[in-house]
Scaffold this motif. Structure first.
Motif, mmCIF file in Angstrom:
data_model
loop_
_atom_site.group_PDB
_atom_site.id
_atom_site.type_symbol
_atom_site.label_atom_id
_atom_site.label_comp_id
_atom_site.label_asym_id
_atom_site.label_seq_id
_atom_site.Cartn_x
_atom_site.Cartn_y
_atom_site.Cartn_z
ATOM 1 N N GLY A 65 -0.249 1.089 6.463
ATOM 2 C CA GLY A 65 0.956 1.128 5.641
ATOM 3 C C GLY A 65 0.943 2.291 4.661
ATOM 4 N N SER A 66 -0.239 2.605 4.154
ATOM 5 C CA SER A 66 -0.360 3.683 3.165
ATOM 6 C C SER A 66 -0.086 5.062 3.752
ATOM 7 N N MET A 67 -0.041 5.154 5.084
ATOM 8 C CA MET A 67 0.226 6.446 5.723
ATOM 9 C C MET A 67 1.621 6.968 5.403
ATOM 10 N N LEU A 68 2.549 6.067 5.101
ATOM 11 C CA LEU A 68 3.963 6.445 5.047
ATOM 12 C C LEU A 68 4.318 7.354 3.880
ATOM 13 N N SER A 104 0.816 -1.217 0.000
ATOM 14 C CA SER A 104 0.000 0.000 0.000
ATOM 15 C C SER A 104 0.846 1.262 0.000
ATOM 16 N N MET A 105 2.086 1.148 0.415
ATOM 17 C CA MET A 105 2.972 2.307 0.434
ATOM 18 C C MET A 105 3.277 2.817 -0.974
ATOM 19 N N VAL A 106 3.147 1.925 -1.966
ATOM 20 C CA VAL A 106 3.480 2.329 -3.336
ATOM 21 C C VAL A 106 2.328 2.176 -4.316
ATOM 22 N N ILE A 107 1.320 1.365 -3.989
ATOM 23 C CA ILE A 107 0.241 1.137 -4.953
ATOM 24 C C ILE A 107 -1.111 1.641 -4.447
#
Length: 379
Positions: A138-141, A95-98
């Motif tokens: 995870g997407s918060m980063l 989720s950090m990249v997609i």
């Protein structure tokens, strides 16, 4: 006529946030008549990058890229605990990249398939709940982790490293809490599992990977997001028009409508002063509470027009993705999948989802409060 009415009701249920955002934008036009100034309300760079990322990720997803990558990790699993670690941390990391919604669309169905093959469908509810929380955390980063991050990153003019450093302590704490949650689930023996998933044509995979590289150059502000989006449209028109049609245009429309609504509201002095006073000194808390009701993407779009405390807004809107089922629209993706595959488990899922989300939200907010006290002891 009745058929048309049923279709409208069905569309509203499916795209409630989009419909509400369009209605709000339309109503705001009565207070601030349409003019050329409307174009200045819209963050075209954010829309262009969001479109490009969605197109690229849709292509990689259709090429089975994420499933094939995950499959490499699943062949030596010995227990359900190992399986849960892998299936929960895949969306957390990807989720950090997609983006969080793409991670859930890729790995929730994958995880449910794994459970069926392993005969462990009893774990469907805790697994999907944890996968959903993991994707939102995870997407918060990163700026490209979720739509509101991409928007706030562009508005704040922060550097990529500065943005990641801001959210890193909370993402690390979230990872530790997720690991603890998995450990607390009683393990069971498991035979090795693998899925037969064929990777798409190498030419297509390379094309989408190159497209993702272009998107990163846009995120790092090396290339113009508008130019990147134009290039993506041309490439897809030539190579894959179906993929171009499958992009989530309602999400783009939601952003567009909210840009107009927020821009018009910002022109209303009374409301502007009221919201600015509410946000003063409590940006994080207001962002979290607003997200529970209207979800964190609209909350970011709305509140950004009335404060320049970007760090607080980024933290609050990211934390705000936890809590209620609508706090993050990505969470509805998982709920719809569970409701479809296991309709009898909907109430159980909702209870576990709410309980764990609230627990994670409280823990992260306490960490933020403690960190603020240590960093600014006099405040």
């Amino acid at each position: 006529m009745r058929k048309l009415g049923n279709q409208c009701v069905s569309f509203f249920k499916k795209e409630a946030v989009f419909c509400i955002s369009v209605l709000l934008a339309f109503l705001s036009c009565f207070f601030v008549p349409p003019s050329a100034a409307y174009f200045s309300y819209i963050d075209w760079d954010t829309l262009a990058l969001l479109f490009s990322l969605m197109a690229v990720m849709k292509g990689l997803q259709k090429a089975n890229f994420f499933v094939c990558m995950a499959n490499l990790l699943l062949k030596r699993m010995a227990t359900t605990r190992t399986m849960l670690f892998i299936l929960v941390f895949l969306p957390f990391l990807f989720s950090m990249v997609i983006t969080n919604d793409v991670a859930l669309m890729a790995f929730v169905p994958f995880g449910l398939t794994i459970l069926r093959i392993a005969g462990q469908e009893r774990l469907a509810v805790p697994q999907v709940v944890l996968q959903t929380i993991a994707a939102n955390l995870g997407s918060m980063l990163t700026p490209m982790g979720n739509p509101q991050n991409l928007y706030l990153y562009n508005r704040s003019a922060m550097g990529f490293g500065e943005f990641c450093a801001l959210m890193l302590p909370y993402v690390l704490a979230a990872a530790a809490c997720l690991a603890l949650a998995v450990v607390l689930i009683k393990p069971a023996p498991l035979a090795g599992i693998s899925l037969s998933a064929a990777l798409g044509k190498p030419k297509d995979v390379l094309c989408y990977a190159a497209g993702f590289g272009l998107c990163l150059l846009g995120v790092f502000k090396v290339l113009s997001p508008i130019a990147i989006a134009a290039a993506m449209v041309l490439i897809l028109l030539v190579n894959n028009r179906k993929l171009l049609a499958s992009v989530d245009y309602t999400l783009l429309g939601t952003f567009l409508a909210f840009f107009i609504f927020v821009g018009n509201v910002a022109e209303m002095e009374g409301f502007r002063n009221f919201l600015a006073s509410v946000l003063e000194g409590r940006v994080e808390l207001v962002s979290i509470l607003a997200s529970q009701v209207i979800s964190n993407v609209p909350a970011a779009l709305l509140l950004s027009g009335f404060t320049s405390q970007w760090r607080g807004l980024i933290i609050g809107c990211n934390f705000g993705g936890l809590g209620t089922l609508i706090a993050s629209m990505a969470s509805l993706i998982s709920y719809k999948m569970i409701a479809k595959e296991y309709p009898g488990q909907r109430k159980r899922y909702f209870r576990w989802f709410t309980l764990l989300n609230v627990c994670f939200l409280i823990l992260l907010f306490l960490l933020f409060s403690l960190y603020s006290l240590i960093k600014f002891p006099g405040m």
